[in-house]
Design an enzyme around this catalytic site. Structure first.
Site, PDB file in Angstrom:
ATOM      1  CG  HIS A 299      21.836  84.167-128.515  1.00 50.53           C
ATOM      2  ND1 HIS A 299      20.854  83.978-127.094  1.00 50.53           N
ATOM      3  CD2 HIS A 299      20.908  83.826-129.812  1.00 50.53           C
ATOM      4  CE1 HIS A 299      19.814  83.550-128.025  1.00 50.53           C
ATOM      5  NE2 HIS A 299      19.795  83.540-129.051  1.00 50.53           N
TER       6      HIS A 299
ATOM      7  CG  ASP B 251      11.928  89.539-125.227  1.00 50.61           C
ATOM      8  OD1 ASP B 251      10.992  88.960-126.236  1.00 50.61           O
ATOM      9  OD2 ASP B 251      12.392  88.700-124.868  1.00 50.61           O
TER      10      ASP B 251
ATOM     11  NE  ARG C 231       7.775  85.839-130.731  1.00 48.90           N
ATOM     12  CZ  ARG C 231       8.911  86.069-130.901  1.00 48.90           C
ATOM     13  NH1 ARG C 231       9.104  86.362-129.837  1.00 48.90           N
ATOM     14  NH2 ARG C 231       9.837  85.047-131.700  1.00 48.90           N
TER      15      ARG C 231
ATOM     16  CB  SER D 202      12.557  88.125-128.868  1.00 53.55           C
ATOM     17  OG  SER D 202      12.682  87.343-127.899  1.00 53.55           O
TER      18      SER D 202
ATOM     19  CE  LYS E  45      15.525  87.588-124.690  1.00 47.92           C
ATOM     20  NZ  LYS E  45      14.525  86.825-125.269  1.00 47.92           N
TER      21      LYS E  45
END
Ligand code: URA
Length: 443
Positions: free
Chosen positions: A82, A161, A168, A183, A187
């Site tokens: 990520h 989320d 947000r 968040s 995932k």
């Protein structure tokens, strides 16, 4: 659910229990807690933080709001990467097929570009026919069959989320580090991973420019992952200049294909190999850094990595001819060359200005539902520290029409700063390695 006492407690520096977070997420996802109350609570979290138990409760509740990928225990180890997002960052396009080609499964959930940052899904969708909206059962089948899938967050994955992130975004609470960590990890943990490597960007083009904030985010996500059986490691990498040369969706696919064919720019390849090495170590298919690096390089040299990309493209409905004939990609009709306005040294190639420039050419979006033009962008052939002569070509501009080429040239005027005296090369490309145990300074 009576929410006001919970908002008051969080506002006054107190904590909610795990059960309260769980119930809140369920009730909010079901539409029984209004946005204005959730927004007030999120702002209290931004101001006062979350302790470990609260963070875990929120993350687990968001992950549990949807489905999780479950695999046959005989499936090879699964590891994802990520990135916190940047400009010219086509690492995922190279890394997923590369790592999958050496026997590690990569179920990768990626995002779209927003504001100045690019998104892997947008890049992939420049390949005609490529589908990023696979259902979870298709993802599982594809990962078991060919070892990788590249998809977006579907409505099946952590739907709470998705709703909270939109709130947000509209209430200036995206920047809260515990909310970001919960968040992202809700995932990632839904992907059924054995390991996760985080690419935490630092520098002026990063979402969190200061290394101190990046390290805090890394350590928060590492804690969440490790406690839930997902080995997690982070590398901090430079985003004070674009990564590689191409910035723009189809242009970045072109560069990623070249990288898989052994022709990638050095800075891109250094980041790819550093992250890929961590992925192989986490998966347990290698136990030595040097050997892992060699395994990855060989997969590129012998053509295994690019063939894995072909399999992924075919499996997801894309035209695999893109690997042999770049004319398959969309091409911008107006092209201009940007030349150095003066002799000297390149001091800055400002990623935010470049990323915003790509968006202004039509290659990025200001709002989530905007359409984009995949063909436009820049190819910038200089890096900070390079010496340049007056009139030397520094970049190409790919645009929809001649007026846009002029706009691109203005962006490059602002982004590329040339100074008289020798300039530094910028932040070290890979500067920190973060594990559950330590922060190692690499450069
Ligand atoms: N990406 C996410 O998925 N969530 C955040 O909060 C920030 C970036």
């Amino acid at each position: 659910m009576i929410v006001i006492p919970l908002i008051e407690r969080k506002r006054d520096g107190g904590r909610l229990t795990r059960e309260e977070w769980s119930q809140l997420v369920v009730e909010y996802a079901a539409g029984r807690v209004p946005d204005y109350q959730m927004a007030a609570l999120l702002m209290a979290v931004l101001l006062n933080g979350l302790d470990d138990a609260e963070l875990g409760g929120l993350t687990d509740a968001m992950r549990g709001s949807g489905a999780c990928l479950e695999y046959d225990p005989a499936t090879v180890p699964r590891v994802d990467k990520h990135s916190t997002g940047g400009v010219g960052d086509k690492v995922s396009l190279v890394l997923a097929p590369l790592v999958a080609s050496v026997g590690v499964a990569v179920p990768m959930i990626s995002g779209r570009g927003l504001a100045h940052t690019g998104g892997t899904l947008d890049k992939l969708e420049s390949i005609p026919g490529f589908r990023t909206d696979l259902a979870l059962h298709e993802v599982r089948r594809q990962v078991e069959r060919i070892g990788a899938a590249l998809i977006g967050q579907t409505s099946e994955i952590a739907p709470a989320d998705r709703k909270l992130y939109a709130l947000r975004d509209a209430t200036a609470t995206v920047e809260a580090i515990p909310l970001m960590a919960a968040s992202i990890m809700s995932k990632k943990l839904a992907e059924g991973l054995n390991g996760l490597v985080l690419d935490i960007k630092r520098g002026s083009g990063a979402f969190l420019p200061h290394v101190k904030d990046g390290l805090e985010l890394a350590q928060t996500m590492i804690g969440l992952g490790e406690e839930r059986g997902c080995r997690t490691v982070a590398l901090v990498t430079a985003m004070d200049r674009p990564l590689g040369r191409a910035c723009g969706n189809a242009l970045e696919v072109e560069e990623a294909v070249a990288a898989l064919q052994g022709e990638g720019p050095p800075d891109l390849m250094e980041v790819v190999y550093a992250l890929g090495t961590e992925m192989l170590l986490l998966a347990g298919v290698e136990d030595d850094v040097k050997r892992a690096g060699r395994t990855l390089q060989e997969a590129i040299t012998c053509g295994k990595a690019v063939e894995k990309f072909r399999e992924i493209i075919e499996a997801q409905g894309g035209n695999p001819d893109v690997l042999d004939d770049l004319a398959v990609l969309p091409h911008a009709p107006s092209v201009g060359v940007y030349e150095a306005p003066a002799a000297g040294y390149v001091d800055r190639v400002e990623p935010r200005v470049i990323g915003q420039g790509v968006a202004n050419l039509g290659g990025g979006r200001q709002h989530m539902d905007d359409g984009i033009d995949h063909s436009v962008g820049f190819v910038i052939t200089v890096k900070p520290g390079d010496r340049v002569a007056r009139g030397q070509p520094l970049a190409s501009i790919y645009a929809r029409e001649p007026a846009d080429v002029r706009m691109g040239r203005d962006a490059l005027d602002r982004a590329i700063r040339i100074v008289h005296d020798p300039a530094e090369g910028g932040l070290p490309l890979v500067s920190h390695r973060v594990t559950a145990k330590a922060v190692e300074i690499l450069g």
